[in-house]
Design a protein around this motif. Structure first.
Motif, short mmCIF file in Angstrom:
data_model
loop_
_atom_site.label_atom_id
_atom_site.label_comp_id
_atom_site.label_asym_id
_atom_site.label_seq_id
_atom_site.Cartn_x
_atom_site.Cartn_y
_atom_site.Cartn_z
N VAL A 72 0.84 -1.20 0.00
CA VAL A 72 0.00 0.00 0.00
C VAL A 72 0.88 1.25 0.00
CG1 VAL A 72 -1.79 1.30 1.22
CG2 VAL A 72 -1.82 -1.19 1.29
N THR A 74 0.35 5.43 0.24
CA THR A 74 -0.60 6.51 0.50
C THR A 74 0.14 7.84 0.43
OG1 THR A 74 -0.33 6.35 2.89
CG2 THR A 74 -2.15 5.12 1.92
N GLN A 90 -4.81 6.40 -2.12
CA GLN A 90 -4.31 5.08 -1.72
C GLN A 90 -4.11 4.29 -3.00
OE1 GLN A 90 -6.40 3.05 1.43
NE2 GLN A 90 -5.91 1.07 0.56
N TYR A 91 -2.92 3.69 -3.13
CA TYR A 91 -2.56 2.95 -4.33
C TYR A 91 -1.97 1.62 -3.93
CZ TYR A 91 -0.13 1.97 -8.75
OH TYR A 91 0.33 1.39 -9.91
N THR A 92 -2.44 0.55 -4.56
CA THR A 92 -1.98 -0.79 -4.18
C THR A 92 -1.14 -1.46 -5.26
OG1 THR A 92 -4.08 -1.72 -4.92
CG2 THR A 92 -3.87 -1.22 -2.58
N GLY A 109 -8.56 6.37 -10.88
CA GLY A 109 -9.02 5.58 -9.75
C GLY A 109 -10.47 5.87 -9.44
N LYS A 116 -10.92 10.97 -0.46
CA LYS A 116 -10.04 9.86 -0.79
C LYS A 116 -10.32 9.24 -2.15
CE LYS A 116 -8.44 5.49 1.20
NZ LYS A 116 -8.66 4.55 2.30
N GLU A 118 -9.07 5.82 -4.40
CA GLU A 118 -8.33 4.56 -4.49
C GLU A 118 -7.86 4.44 -5.93
OE1 GLU A 118 -10.70 1.30 -3.04
OE2 GLU A 118 -10.51 1.98 -0.97
N HIS A 120 -5.87 3.07 -9.25
CA HIS A 120 -5.45 1.79 -9.82
C HIS A 120 -4.41 2.00 -10.93
CE1 HIS A 120 -9.16 2.87 -12.10
NE2 HIS A 120 -8.38 2.59 -13.12
#
Length: 132
Positions: A72, A74, A90-92, A109, A116, A118, A120
């Motif tokens: 993760v 952030t 937040q990037y995974t 994302g 927030k 997320e 991708h």
């Protein structure tokens, strides 16, 4: 004889132009030009119309906010123009090369809350915000 050489040269020129156009069309096949990038301030000022939706935005990684833990990443993304508006990201995915604070990025994302996204996909550097 001079006329035949001129026509042959003209035909070759036309063939080269057609080839270049064909390569350009094939190279751009499947590229989505409808993606427009919103500024961070656009998202921050009207979050309700974007929550739950796919967004494309760009900005600078705010200094002092980058946190990398296994799996993760952030950080806060700051608006390129007003340098005040920001949103949490937040990037995974895999950490892009040369990913550092203060760097300009663009991302795609889902906006999951008013504060927030997320992400991708992250691309280093920012595209032009102006689209037709």
């Amino acid at each position: 004889m001079g006329i035949e050489l001129g026509m042959e040269k003209q035909q070759k020129t036309i063939a080269v132009i057609l080839f270049v156009v064909l390569v350009a069309v094939i190279g751009l096949w499947g590229v989505d030009f409808s993606q427009s990038y919103l500024m961070v301030s656009d998202l921050a000022n009207d979050p309700q119309s974007h929550i739950g939706n796919e967004v494309n935005t760009m900005g600078n990684i705010k200094n002092g906010t980058l946190q990398v833990v296994p799996g993760v990443i952030t950080f806060s993304l700051v608006d390129l123009e007003d340098h005040v508006s920001e949103i949490q990201v937040q990037y995974t995915g895999d950490l892009p090369a040369s990913f550092v604070e203060g760097q300009g990025i663009s991302l795609s994302g889902t906006m999951v809350s008013a504060q927030k996204i997320e992400a991708h996909q992250i691309v280093m550097g920012c595209p032009s915000k102006y689209t037709e």
